[in-house]
Scaffold this motif. Structure first.
Motif, PDB file in Angstrom:
ATOM      1  N   LEU A  24       0.876  -1.184   0.000  1.00  0.00           N
ATOM      2  CA  LEU A  24       0.000   0.000   0.000  1.00  0.00           C
ATOM      3  C   LEU A  24       0.908   1.228   0.000  1.00  0.00           C
ATOM      4  O   LEU A  24       1.425   1.641   1.048  1.00  0.00           O
ATOM      5  CB  LEU A  24      -0.935  -0.019   1.215  1.00  0.00           C
ATOM      6  CG  LEU A  24      -2.029  -1.103   1.133  1.00  0.00           C
ATOM      7  CD1 LEU A  24      -2.760  -1.239   2.460  1.00  0.00           C
ATOM      8  CD2 LEU A  24      -3.024  -0.816   0.010  1.00  0.00           C
ATOM      9  N   PRO A  25       1.122   1.798  -1.173  1.00  0.00           N
ATOM     10  CA  PRO A  25       2.155   2.824  -1.325  1.00  0.00           C
ATOM     11  C   PRO A  25       1.758   4.168  -0.728  1.00  0.00           C
ATOM     12  O   PRO A  25       0.581   4.484  -0.557  1.00  0.00           O
ATOM     13  CB  PRO A  25       2.333   2.916  -2.840  1.00  0.00           C
ATOM     14  CG  PRO A  25       1.100   2.347  -3.431  1.00  0.00           C
ATOM     15  CD  PRO A  25       0.507   1.404  -2.433  1.00  0.00           C
ATOM     16  N   GLY A  26       2.795   4.963  -0.453  1.00  0.00           N
ATOM     17  CA  GLY A  26       2.567   6.299   0.089  1.00  0.00           C
ATOM     18  C   GLY A  26       3.510   7.308  -0.532  1.00  0.00           C
ATOM     19  O   GLY A  26       4.221   6.999  -1.502  1.00  0.00           O
ATOM     20  N   GLU A  27       3.498   8.507   0.035  1.00  0.00           N
ATOM     21  CA  GLU A  27       4.370   9.548  -0.516  1.00  0.00           C
ATOM     22  C   GLU A  27       5.689   9.569   0.243  1.00  0.00           C
ATOM     23  O   GLU A  27       5.761   9.171   1.404  1.00  0.00           O
ATOM     24  CB  GLU A  27       3.680  10.905  -0.441  1.00  0.00           C
ATOM     25  CG  GLU A  27       3.364  11.370   0.963  1.00  0.00           C
ATOM     26  CD  GLU A  27       2.463  12.603   0.959  1.00  0.00           C
ATOM     27  OE1 GLU A  27       1.789  12.852  -0.051  1.00  0.00           O
ATOM     28  OE2 GLU A  27       2.450  13.286   2.007  1.00  0.00           O
ATOM     29  N   VAL A  39       4.813   6.679  -5.238  1.00  0.00           N
ATOM     30  CA  VAL A  39       3.869   6.547  -6.353  1.00  0.00           C
ATOM     31  C   VAL A  39       2.436   6.862  -5.947  1.00  0.00           C
ATOM     32  O   VAL A  39       1.514   6.722  -6.745  1.00  0.00           O
ATOM     33  CB  VAL A  39       3.930   5.132  -6.975  1.00  0.00           C
ATOM     34  CG1 VAL A  39       5.303   4.870  -7.566  1.00  0.00           C
ATOM     35  CG2 VAL A  39       3.584   4.059  -5.922  1.00  0.00           C
ATOM     36  N   SER A  40       2.217   7.266  -4.689  1.00  0.00           N
ATOM     37  CA  SER A  40       0.850   7.541  -4.238  1.00  0.00           C
ATOM     38  C   SER A  40       0.865   8.734  -3.289  1.00  0.00           C
ATOM     39  O   SER A  40       1.794   8.896  -2.505  1.00  0.00           O
ATOM     40  CB  SER A  40       0.287   6.303  -3.519  1.00  0.00           C
ATOM     41  OG  SER A  40      -0.995   6.568  -2.981  1.00  0.00           O
ATOM     42  N   GLU A  41      -0.182   9.527  -3.372  1.00  0.00           N
ATOM     43  CA  GLU A  41      -0.288  10.678  -2.477  1.00  0.00           C
ATOM     44  C   GLU A  41      -0.727  10.233  -1.079  1.00  0.00           C
ATOM     45  O   GLU A  41      -1.492   9.288  -0.927  1.00  0.00           O
ATOM     46  CB  GLU A  41      -1.317  11.680  -3.023  1.00  0.00           C
ATOM     47  CG  GLU A  41      -0.860  12.415  -4.258  1.00  0.00           C
ATOM     48  CD  GLU A  41      -1.912  13.417  -4.729  1.00  0.00           C
ATOM     49  OE1 GLU A  41      -2.869  13.680  -3.977  1.00  0.00           O
ATOM     50  OE2 GLU A  41      -1.769  13.907  -5.858  1.00  0.00           O
ATOM     51  N   GLY A  42      -0.243  10.954  -0.083  1.00  0.00           N
ATOM     52  CA  GLY A  42      -0.631  10.642   1.294  1.00  0.00           C
ATOM     53  C   GLY A  42       0.142   9.454   1.837  1.00  0.00           C
ATOM     54  O   GLY A  42       0.901   8.791   1.118  1.00  0.00           O
ATOM     55  N   ALA A  48       1.604   4.263   8.060  1.00  0.00           N
ATOM     56  CA  ALA A  48       0.568   3.671   8.913  1.00  0.00           C
ATOM     57  C   ALA A  48       1.156   2.832  10.034  1.00  0.00           C
ATOM     58  O   ALA A  48       0.435   2.481  10.969  1.00  0.00           O
ATOM     59  CB  ALA A  48      -0.376   2.820   8.066  1.00  0.00           C
ATOM     60  N   GLY A  49       2.454   2.485   9.917  1.00  0.00           N
ATOM     61  CA  GLY A  49       3.086   1.746  11.008  1.00  0.00           C
ATOM     62  C   GLY A  49       3.389   0.293  10.692  1.00  0.00           C
ATOM     63  O   GLY A  49       3.482  -0.524  11.609  1.00  0.00           O
TER      64      GLY A  49
ATOM     65  N   GLY B 361      -1.130  -2.572  -4.145  1.00  0.00           N
ATOM     66  CA  GLY B 361      -0.665  -1.582  -5.105  1.00  0.00           C
ATOM     67  C   GLY B 361      -1.437  -0.276  -5.061  1.00  0.00           C
ATOM     68  O   GLY B 361      -2.275  -0.038  -4.185  1.00  0.00           O
ATOM     69  N   VAL B 362      -1.144   0.564  -6.052  1.00  0.00           N
ATOM     70  CA  VAL B 362      -1.695   1.917  -6.077  1.00  0.00           C
ATOM     71  C   VAL B 362      -3.221   1.886  -6.193  1.00  0.00           C
ATOM     72  O   VAL B 362      -3.936   2.587  -5.463  1.00  0.00           O
ATOM     73  CB  VAL B 362      -1.077   2.714  -7.248  1.00  0.00           C
ATOM     74  CG1 VAL B 362      -1.712   4.106  -7.332  1.00  0.00           C
ATOM     75  CG2 VAL B 362       0.436   2.832  -7.084  1.00  0.00           C
ATOM     76  N   ALA B 363      -3.716   1.067  -7.104  1.00  0.00           N
ATOM     77  CA  ALA B 363      -5.169   1.026  -7.307  1.00  0.00           C
ATOM     78  C   ALA B 363      -5.882   0.503  -6.062  1.00  0.00           C
ATOM     79  O   ALA B 363      -6.984   0.939  -5.733  1.00  0.00           O
ATOM     80  CB  ALA B 363      -5.510   0.158  -8.508  1.00  0.00           C
ATOM     81  N   LYS B 364      -5.267  -0.431  -5.362  1.00  0.00           N
ATOM     82  CA  LYS B 364      -5.879  -0.965  -4.138  1.00  0.00           C
ATOM     83  C   LYS B 364      -5.999   0.130  -3.088  1.00  0.00           C
ATOM     84  O   LYS B 364      -7.041   0.268  -2.428  1.00  0.00           O
ATOM     85  CB  LYS B 364      -5.058  -2.146  -3.608  1.00  0.00           C
ATOM     86  CG  LYS B 364      -5.585  -2.759  -2.312  1.00  0.00           C
ATOM     87  CD  LYS B 364      -6.966  -3.365  -2.496  1.00  0.00           C
ATOM     88  CE  LYS B 364      -7.466  -4.048  -1.230  1.00  0.00           C
ATOM     89  NZ  LYS B 364      -6.869  -5.370  -1.027  1.00  0.00           N
ATOM     90  N   LYS B 365      -4.940   0.916  -2.961  1.00  0.00           N
ATOM     91  CA  LYS B 365      -5.023   2.003  -1.980  1.00  0.00           C
ATOM     92  C   LYS B 365      -6.134   2.989  -2.368  1.00  0.00           C
ATOM     93  O   LYS B 365      -6.896   3.449  -1.512  1.00  0.00           O
ATOM     94  CB  LYS B 365      -3.679   2.723  -1.863  1.00  0.00           C
ATOM     95  CG  LYS B 365      -3.698   3.824  -0.822  1.00  0.00           C
ATOM     96  CD  LYS B 365      -2.376   4.543  -0.751  1.00  0.00           C
ATOM     97  CE  LYS B 365      -2.497   5.815   0.070  1.00  0.00           C
ATOM     98  NZ  LYS B 365      -1.297   6.654  -0.032  1.00  0.00           N
TER      99      LYS B 365
END
Lengths: 189, 547
Positions: A24-27, A39-42, A48-49, B361-365
């Motif tokens: 679950l990607p983040g910034e 690759v993802s905002e937020g 998240a830990g 992945g990105v779409a899941k988030k």
């Protein structure tokens, strides 16, 4: 002078973060944040830990994280060789992979038939649990602190006593016809 | 590790879920000395937490064990599944009792039909109690499913429930134990009834195996489980009993018998075979809030169309259109709206319309940003009883990985074409209902990570008339091992197409007069009274336990 390569503990943590960030990607936390692909905002699983949850003594993973991350980097090195990728030697191999290749390797490691599948699925499950449940924190505290996963999901806060109650919960009317063969007890015939 | 002395009693009941609690009540009420051994802890309403933190009641009372091709969620506490379940209590449709499965023979004993079981359903429904639900108290999620079904020309029912809605706060934490005692778990009826009649309940006592005594009775061997780290076992002990009621749960009962085979002698072939996951399957639906308002005409009092996945009390509304005895076997199923809490299942949800794998992945988030507008649709279909347990672990029913909850079991489950057909039909049916006029988008959970997934494991030690394909006779006695009775979900012959708790309970009620008779024949001073527990408002432990 180039930055010194990470020590074993730092390398382990970076690799773990990179794995969780793949799930679950983040910034990025700062511009030079190699573990998070950005690759993802937020916030993602790392914010998240995920590392804290995986290191939680009750979870079952804490004692094996070092060897698991060693294996993950070994797989990443092999993957890079197969795909003729040049990796930054200053970084653990998995961390050095771009996001799409991290994702491709995670897909391979969690595929049916992979000998280590159960371990990688377990790691991914904990990374997801850190994000959607903050299982390393009291849920009330996590919400109060703006936990990135619970906040993104819109998980409602409890009442002031830390207990959830929903006074408004129903549309209050019949919205479908029951099955014609319903019995007097309300069950199917 | 041997104990200094062996205790003795009339009856040992292994497990305190529906099968164990009902047996303990009737045997104690009839005058037998009853000891209940429960592997999990004993928690009551004041100890049930609203908290996902590891170590809170959520992980203390639940077991999640991963096998090869099937994962099983089950209760692990005094009260068993009744403490963690969602309390949806329909009766099984008539056709399920006529199922033949792939063996070509009627799976159920000839003596059991829906009509024959109805009086026993009535008794359990009175004892818990189970009640019909009124639409004015159906949570938003159930209302949304009903409206979507209606829009698609389908019917939908408010399913009978063992929740006292007048006390329910619709918090949706009932899988961690109901802190309001609104859910009428066994902590409020059969178990206090058994205690009142002198039964003793010992939590954190995990039975490992049985041996036979010279007098024809059995010795029950247990280990005491650490109250915090369930991987740690402490003292061992033994209790002699004239009869044994095995109700450790579908994922544990056959394992205890497998481990006992070395001393008891060969087990019936069906012990640890014919496991059914109740044909369970999950689809996640992402609803469009505007379409909920514009197409279905639904809005909450605050003007929001839905955004209420979190609100409610699990599954309350089901579509029973495919519970049609005229349809071919393996093509019948119910579709029930469900809340699946964070923490366990989210990883398995796939993103509608995305190529596989989309569980990460990105779409899941991005999909998780819409969590409030989710609805899970729960299929209960007819699987092929294809689960088989491998060799038992050294102790317990599974090899525990985490301190609590997570472990690996020896179950192997390779879904047959029959099972997969039911799942595919139901996936398509869900899509047909929820994607009309752009209401939402659906995708099934992936089976690629932890296999299929069941919260209603069944049939691993089943009743039947055919000794080749059933472990128990129609009195629930283990073939070839007189005095051992099995009354939990493992005794149910196969998938029921609906939530099974009421059927498990009705079968246990039905079996009791025969079990009492068997106990009398073994010298136990007991009679079948046939009463029902009075029921209490508040879950409590005896003072000696809680002190």
């Amino acid at each position: 002078m180039p930055p010194a390569p990470p020590g074993p503990d730092e390398a382990r943590t970076m690799t773990l973060e990179a794995f969780a960030d793949t799930i679950l990607p983040g910034e990025k936390r700062h511009p030079d944040d190699p573990a998070i692909a950005g690759v993802s905002e937020g916030g993602g699983a790392v914010a998240a830990g995920a590392v804290e949850l995986l290191e939680h003594p009750s979870g079952g993973f804490a004692d094996s994280l070092g060897s698991l991350m060693f294996m993950l980097n070994m797989h990443a090195g092999q993957y890079a060789s197969e795909n003729a990728l040049q990796l930054d030697p200053a970084l653990p191999a998995f961390v050095a992979l771009p996001y799409e290749h991290r994702a491709a390797l995670v897909t391979r490691l969690t595929a049916t038939g992979h000998a280590e599948k159960a371990m990688w699925v377990g790691l991914a499950m904990f990374a997801t649990m850190a994000f959607d449940a903050a299982a390393h924190l009291s849920t009330t505290d996590a919400l109060a602190a703006g936990h990135p996963g619970l906040t993104l999901m819109g998980y409602a806060a409890p009442e002031p006593d830390g207990v959830w109650r929903f006074a408004q919960f129903s549309y209050g009317r019949q919205l479908a016809k029951p099955h014609p063969n319903t019995t007097a007890t309300g069950s199917p015939a | 590790m041997s104990s200094e002395r062996t205790e003795s009693t009339d009856v040992v009941v292994i497990g305190s879920g529906f099968g164990g609690a009902i047996a303990a009540y009737h045997l104690a009420a009839g005058g037998a000395r009853v000891v209940v051994l429960e592997r999990g802890p004993w928690l009551t309403a004041d100890e049930f937490d609203h908290d996902f933190l590891l170590g809170k009641s959520f992980t203390r009372v639940f077991d999640f064990t991963v096998g090869d091709g099937m994962s099983v969620l089950s209760g692990n506490c005094v009260g068993g599944g009744s403490v963690v379940y969602f309390a949806t209590m329909p009766r099984a449709p008539e056709f399920t009792f006529e199922r033949r499965g792939s063996t070509g023979k009627r799976m159920w004993p000839a003596s059991i039909t829906r009509a024959a079981l109805d009086p026993w359903y009535d008794r359990v429904s009175q004892a818990l109690p189970v009640t019909r639900q009124s639409w004015d108290k159906i949570p938003y999620s159930g209302g949304l499913w009903a409206a979507a079904c209606d829009h698609a020309g389908r019917t939908a029912n408010a399913a009978p429930s063992a929740v006292d809605v007048s006390m329910c706060t619709n918090c949706n934490w009932m899988y961690a134990g109901c802190k309001f005692d609104a859910k009428r778990s066994l902590l409020l009826n059969y178990l206090p009834g058994a205690l009142e009649h002198g039964a003793e309940i010992r939590p954190l006592h995990e039975v490992q195996q049985l041996t036979r005594n010279d007098d024809g009775g059995y010795r029950v061997h247990y280990r005491v489980v650490d109250e915090e780290d369930y991987r740690v076992l402490h003292d061992s002990g033994e209790i002699d009993a004239k009869i044994v009621i095995l109700a450790a749960g579908t994922a544990a009962t056959p394992v205890i018998l497998q481990r006992s085979e070395a001393t008891l002698g060969p087990m019936p072939y069906a012990v640890g075979r014919y496991f059914s996951g109740n044909g369970e399957r999950l689809n996640t639906v992402l609803f469009d809030e505007d379409k909920i308002r514009d197409v279905l005409g639904l809005t909450r009092a605050d003007g929001v169309p839905y955004e209420a996945y979190q609100i409610g009390r699990g599954p309350v509304v089901a579509c029973w259109d495919k519970l049609d005895g005229g349809l071919p076997e393996f093509e019948r199923y119910s579709l029930e709206q469900l809340y699946f809490p964070p923490g366990l299942g989210t990883i398995l949800a796939q993103v509608p319309g995305e190529p596989s794998p989309s569980w990460f992945g990105v779409a899941k988030k991005e999909m998780m940003r819409t969590w409030k507008s989710w609805l899970t649709i729960f299929t209960m279909s007819e699987d092929d009883n294809e689960g088989v347990f491998g060799p038992p672990p050294e102790t317990g029913a599974a090899t525990r990985f985490s301190q609590q909850m997570l472990g690996h079991n020896s179950l192997q489950y390779k879904p047959t074409a029959n099972t997969r057909r039911g799942w595919e039909l139901s996936d398509a049916d869900v899509k047909d209902i929820v994607e009309r006029d752009g209401l939402g988008r659906s995708a099934p959970w992936t089976n690629d990570l932890v296999g299929a997934y069941t919260v209603h494991p069944l049939a691993s030690c089943r009743i039947g008339d055919d000794p080749e394909t059933s472990a128990l006779d129609d009195r629930h006695e283990l073939r070839g091992h007189p005095g051992i009775f099995v009354t939990d979900g493992s005794a149910v012959p196969g998938a029921l197409t609906v939530n099974p708790a009421l059927t498990i309970s009705a079968l246990a009620e039905r079996a009791m007069s025969g079990i009492v008779q068997a106990a009398r024949e073994r010298g136990v001073a007991v009679r079948y009274v046939g009463g029902l527990p009075t029921g209490v408002r508040t879950s409590q432990k005896p003072v000696s336990i809680s002190a």
